[in-house]
Design an enzyme around this catalytic site. Structure first.
Site, PDB file in Angstrom:
ATOM      1  N   ASP A  23       0.828  -1.195   0.000  1.00  0.00           N
ATOM      2  CA  ASP A  23       0.000   0.000   0.000  1.00  0.00           C
ATOM      3  C   ASP A  23       0.872   1.260   0.000  1.00  0.00           C
ATOM      4  OD1 ASP A  23      -2.699   1.248   0.372  1.00  0.00           O
ATOM      5  OD2 ASP A  23      -1.796   1.914   2.260  1.00  0.00           O
ATOM      6  N   GLU A  42       1.418  -0.484  -5.070  1.00  0.00           N
ATOM      7  CA  GLU A  42       0.335   0.404  -5.479  1.00  0.00           C
ATOM      8  C   GLU A  42       0.942   1.735  -5.923  1.00  0.00           C
ATOM      9  OE1 GLU A  42      -3.445   2.965  -3.799  1.00  0.00           O
ATOM     10  OE2 GLU A  42      -1.886   2.220  -2.452  1.00  0.00           O
ATOM     11  N   ASP A  99     -10.440   1.264  -4.501  1.00  0.00           N
ATOM     12  CA  ASP A  99     -10.099   2.685  -4.444  1.00  0.00           C
ATOM     13  C   ASP A  99     -10.770   3.518  -5.537  1.00  0.00           C
ATOM     14  OD1 ASP A  99      -8.346   2.679  -2.229  1.00  0.00           O
ATOM     15  OD2 ASP A  99      -6.732   1.864  -3.459  1.00  0.00           O
TER      16      ASP A  99
END
Length: 489
Positions: free
Chosen positions: A211, A241, A324
């Protein structure tokens, strides 16, 4: 240096699961899951803070469904103990959230997924923790007397962890005081995170999705992370990410791949065009607008394919949406042909395609939390869409060229886009898209050794009926808003 990525990823089809919303089941006898009378009803609209009560026992019950769909790898958003439904606020990196079934449920999931040859990749939230994380909580309790002060970036006293009317006085991710940011320059913090990474590899996970790794500025941090993970399992997948150009992390020394939003944006802009609802994406860091014609799309794809080494391209995590972003079908004004065309392009592109749970049955959703709805009951599935995904995945598994073959654009003009995936002289696969509103006749010269043997493997029967060849040239018709796959038997 020689770039090497895990071989299994190049042949994988991923399925992203948001555990609170995918499935729930009762634990086996003797296993405990905390239950609450205040879990939100499963079918009610999701809220930012409410729990639906999905768990890993439910994921285990869905493994047959995933295997039937053709899935070979699962990506789980965070599963560690936390006090939020998305679990990006980590309390304990060594404990699976008890609501999800705890460590026992996760061990069972790993065993049963691996028995089906399904890999499991989990989310590593290592940039920040939470107010409930033991070491930060100690600071809140003991103030400047805590031995853990240097684990975070404390600016002044007193800290204000909850009162938004006062300065937080510590560094947090994007100013969210619920997410205190680690001090990665502290060797103790660095070692703690490295050991967490190693621990779960030893427990049997097949990789880490990292992340916001670009927020970690400490030199060499991700180099060491890769070295230590790969020392335990050279085939472990490390995917970051990173939404934009990720070349600085894809140098063969850090990540194997990134979530390929640089594929996502142009693909949606081409197939959905002016159907894209801009207010749903204007604050997100990818570009599904302005609309692209086929020539512009082809140029974007060539730029992307030239951005990283081919070994990296084959391991990229290709997606249309995620937890997201808005669901693609909603982003495209609920236009199913846009989703179908995008899915065709994703399933035939170099790299590992990733399906966000529910996309394959028509689940829609706008801004978070709407994009995190619960997986629908079978009576609400779009069966035609489900079969399309099943067929495309089966073709990807059947034809190695769709996984590791070269990518060559054959046509990119107006609404028409066609490309060739070829692995050997004996295997050629042609994919063609008509994103326009009128039927179109395509004539292609793919330089195939046996164009007369090409057959329609996916698409409208109109295309099969119109397919002809002359020399090295093939011709066929594509109905409006449709695509096809042609391949040797």
């Amino acid at each position: 240096m020689k770039v090497q990525t895990p071989d299994w990823v190049k042949h994988a089809v991923f399925y992203q699961i948001f555990p609170d919303r995918f499935a729930k089941a009762d634990p086996p006898s003797g296993c405990y899951i905390p239950t609450a009378t205040e879990f939100e009803p499963w079918t009610s609209p999701p809220t930012p803070q409410g729990y639906k009560g999905g768990n890993l026992w439910g994921v285990i019950e869905k493994l047959d469904y995933l295997q039937d769909l053709g899935i070979t790898a699962i990506y789980l958003t965070p599963i560690f103990q936390s006090a939020c439904n998305h679990r990006y606020h980590t309390h304990d990196y060594y404990q699976i959230d008890p609501i999800l079934g705890g460590n026992e449920a996760f061990a069972a999931l790993l065993d049963r997924a691996h028995a089906r040859e399904i890999k499991v990749v989990i989310d590593g939230v290592f940039n920040h923790a939470s107010r409930g994380f033991y070491f930060f909580n100690d600071i809140l309790e003991n103030g400047p007397h805590s031995p853990w002060l240097d684990w975070f970036r404390i600016e002044k006293w007193p800290l204000s962890a909850y009162d938004g009317d006062r300065p937080a006085n510590y560094v947090s991710w994007v100013g969210n005081r619920a997410l205190p940011q680690f001090n990665h320059d502290n060797p103790e913090v660095r070692e703690y995170i490295m050991q967490v990474g190693e621990h779960w590899i030893r427990q049997g996970i097949d990789g880490w999705r990292l992340d916001v790794p670009f927020e970690v500025k400490t030199p060499g941090f991700w180099v060491e992370f890769r070295d230590r993970i790969k020392a335990l399992n050279p085939e472990a997948y490390i995917v970051g990410e990173v939404w934009k150009d990720a070349a600085q992390w894809l140098d063969g020394r850090q990540f194997d791949a990134v979530m390929n939003y640089e594929f996502t944006g142009p693909t949606i802009a081409y197939v959905a065009g002016d159907r894209v609802i801009r207010e749903l994406v204007e604050f997100h860091d990818y570009d599904p607008y302005p609309a692209l014609n086929a020539e512009e799309y082809g140029q974007k794809i060539l730029e992307l394919l030239n951005l990283y080494p081919w070994e990296i391209q084959l391991a990229q995590l290709n997606l249309l949406d995620s937890h997201d972003t808005p669901r693609m079908v909603t982003l495209a004004s609920e236009d199913l042909p846009s989703l179908k065309l995008a899915a065709l392009l994703k399933m035939t592109f170099p790299g590992a395609p990733c399906i966000y749970y529910g996309d394959e049955v028509g689940l829609n959703g706008g801004h978070d939390p709407d994009c995190r709805k619960t997986f629908p009951e079978p009576s609400e599935w779009n069966r035609d869409l489900h079969k399309m995904y099943q067929d495309l995945i089966a073709l990807r598994h059947h034809y190695p060229a769709l996984r590791t073959g070269n990518y060559e654009i054959l046509l990119a003009q107006d609404s028409l886009y066609a490309f060739l995936r070829t692995l050997t002289d004996a295997e050629d696969v042609i994919i063609a898209i008509n994103a326009g509103e009128q039927p179109e006749q395509l004539t292609l010269d793919p330089l195939c050794p046996n164009p007369k043997t090409l057959e329609l493997k996916y698409g409208d029967r109109t295309t099969a009926q119109s397919l002809t060849s002359q020399g090295t040239t093939i011709s066929f018709e594509l109905p409006p808003r449709s695509g096809c796959i042609l391949a040797n038997p």
